[in-house]
Design a protein around this motif. Structure first.
Motif, PDB file in Angstrom:
ATOM      1  N   ILE A  36       0.836  -1.206   0.000  1.00 46.22           N
ATOM      2  CA  ILE A  36       0.000   0.000   0.000  1.00 46.22           C
ATOM      3  C   ILE A  36       0.869   1.254   0.000  1.00 46.22           C
ATOM      4  CG2 ILE A  36      -1.773  -1.253   1.331  1.00 46.22           C
ATOM      5  CD1 ILE A  36      -1.436   0.962   3.494  1.00 46.22           C
ATOM      6  N   LEU A  37       0.232   2.357  -0.399  1.00 43.90           N
ATOM      7  CA  LEU A  37       0.803   3.694  -0.223  1.00 43.90           C
ATOM      8  C   LEU A  37      -0.071   4.328   0.854  1.00 43.90           C
ATOM      9  CD1 LEU A  37       1.028   4.434  -4.038  1.00 43.90           C
ATOM     10  CD2 LEU A  37       3.022   4.297  -2.545  1.00 43.90           C
ATOM     11  N   SER A  38       0.454   4.459   2.069  1.00 42.99           N
ATOM     12  CA  SER A  38      -0.417   4.837   3.190  1.00 42.99           C
ATOM     13  C   SER A  38      -0.833   6.306   3.175  1.00 42.99           C
ATOM     14  CB  SER A  38       0.268   4.539   4.525  1.00 42.99           C
ATOM     15  OG  SER A  38       1.356   5.425   4.735  1.00 42.99           O
ATOM     16  N   HIS A  39      -0.039   7.160   2.514  1.00 45.94           N
ATOM     17  CA  HIS A  39      -0.413   8.580   2.410  1.00 45.94           C
ATOM     18  C   HIS A  39       0.342   9.193   1.229  1.00 45.94           C
ATOM     19  CE1 HIS A  39       3.122   8.471   5.017  1.00 45.94           C
ATOM     20  NE2 HIS A  39       3.259   9.785   5.038  1.00 45.94           N
ATOM     21  N   SER A  40      -0.285   9.104   0.037  1.00 46.72           N
ATOM     22  CA  SER A  40       0.333   9.583  -1.205  1.00 46.72           C
ATOM     23  C   SER A  40      -0.730  10.207  -2.100  1.00 46.72           C
ATOM     24  CB  SER A  40       1.009   8.419  -1.947  1.00 46.72           C
ATOM     25  OG  SER A  40       2.145   7.942  -1.239  1.00 46.72           O
TER      26      SER A  40
END
Ligand SMILES: [Zn+2]
Length: 429
Positions: free
Chosen positions: A255-259
């Motif tokens: 995942i990309l947790s904050h992008s």
């Protein structure tokens, strides 16, 4: 955790390393500034009762909460209602108001010297931060509960408590000793990202020069160990090469947790459409960030950056007295007033979210707004603005079933896959 947009930290090159307390200070100042600007602008339109009702029924998770940075602040209690102006965007009263059922509470460590001493100091700081998260949950067991498995989330919500998953932002604390990954897993960590603003022994940062051209050999071992322990891998802050290599190597989705999305704003902290499609094809998820400097273009301002860098130098110089801290805050405000920067709006945030949904699809997008870590936009200054996201998605034609995926179902699916892989190793299947 991002620090302030405009400090040159999110641009390629060598971002300034910040002491954690300094980062907290800066975030507070940015947040206070944001609130002042928000008060000056028109209030956001009211949200319909039906949208509110749908939102309140959802299992809503934000995958990047930097709130634990506040836990060690003297006198700070998550059960009190704080204000954006008081360096805070997440607390229990506002989780209730914003319908946020929980999220991934980050153990964030700023990248420091890659030496045995630096590694040990980072390890100790991260363990203490993890302990602080667990202490918060233990102290407020009527309001919060630690989630160790994906299935715990719905049970905790049904018990009327807020869901606390633990995550690691920057694996500097374990770069000297990968066996510490199992220590953090035992502590409760379920989501782990290798790197932050600067390259480390594991991986290249999106905001530094390529050193390994992706993962280092140790970084490859890190991916395998995360898989073995049932940890979800997080590629936010990692370079594009690292994301590609993690997707190729990992046995479970990344995942990309904050992008955000490069197609909406070309910034190294955002991801391009081809990678969004590859992420979706591999079962992964992008959790969309609300950090102004990544959502919209920020013009280069060397005079501002020089003034901020000089301020940072002094802020990092040692332990600050309250008087010194207020002095720095006043100086920061003066620099902000002299060299103002554009501030992203809720609509800018929605452009990234809707673009990600269009490209990756509804099964591969979620929310990781970086609250208490530099996130927040005009019209969504803190988590009390989250019902607006639900209202905007409903207005864009997304169904309550879609919203359940976006707000938590997708990331829980990825966590279940990580759990299943770990279990398959134990049973040999
Ligand atoms: Zn971050």
């Amino acid at each position: 955790m991002e620090g302030s947009p405009g400090w040159g930290m999110q641009t390629p090159g060598a971002p300034t390393m910040l002491a954690c307390r300094t980062v907290v200070l800066i975030l507070a100042l940015c947040a206070a500034d944001a609130e002042a600007k928000a008060q000056a602008s028109d209030a956001p339109p009211p949200i319909s009762a039906s949208a509110h009702a749908i939102h309140d029924g959802l299992l809503t998770l934000d995958t990047h909460l930097d709130t634990p940075a506040n836990f060690a602040r003297p006198g700070w209690d998550i059960m009190d209602r704080h204000k954006v102006a008081d360096r805070s965007q997440v607390d229990y009263p506002r989780m209730v108001e914003g319908g946020l059922k929980g999220g991934f509470f980050a153990i964030y460590t700023p990248q420091g010297p890659r030496t045995p001493e630096g590694d040990r100091a980072a390890r100790d700081a991260a363990i203490m931060r993890g302990v602080e998260i667990r202490e918060m949950v233990a102290k407020h067991g009527d309001a919060f509960e630690l989630a160790l498995k994906a299935d715990d989330a719905a049970k905790i919500m049904a018990r009327g408590r807020r869901i606390v998953f633990m995550s690691i932002e920057n694996s500097y604390p374990i770069e000297g000793d990968l066996s510490l990954m199992s220590t953090f897993q035992a502590m409760g960590v379920r989501l782990i990202g290798p790197v932050h603003f600067r390259d480390n022994d594991l991986a290249d940062s999106a905001t530094d020069k390529p050193e390994w051209h992706g993962l280092s050999p140790k970084g490859r071992a890190f991916v395998a160990e995360a898989n073995r322990l049932g940890l979800v891998l997080d590629a936010s802050h990692a370079s594009d090469d690292v994301l590609d290599q993690m997707m190729a190597l990992s046995k479970t989705p990344v995942i990309l947790s904050h992008s955000g999305c490069k197609a909406v704003n070309d910034n190294p902290r955002n991801v391009d459409d081809a990678r969004l499609r590859a992420l979706a094809a591999s079962g992964g998820v992008i959790q969309v960030n609300s950090l102004s400097g990544y959502l919209i273009p920020t013009p280069k301002n060397p005079a501002r950056e020089a003034a901020m860098a000089a301020l940072m130098q002094r802020a990092q110089s040692g332990h600050l007295t309250p008087e010194q801290q207020s002095g720095l805050e006043a100086e920061y405000a003066a620099i902000e007033a002299k060299y103002p920067e554009p501030r992203a709006t809720f609509d800018d945030f929605m452009k990234h979210l809707l673009h990600a949904l269009e490209v990756a699809g509804v099964d591969h997008v979620g929310i990781g707004a970086d609250m208490d870590g530099g996130g927040g936009v005009t019209g969504m200054e803190d988590i009390t603005g989250y019902p607006r996201i639900t209202a905007a998605l409903l207005a864009a034609g997304y169904t309550p079933a879609d919203l359940a995926k976006i707000w938590g179902g997708n990331v829980l699916r990825v966590l279940r896959q990580a759990e299943a892989y770990k279990a398959s190793l134990a049973t040999g299947r």
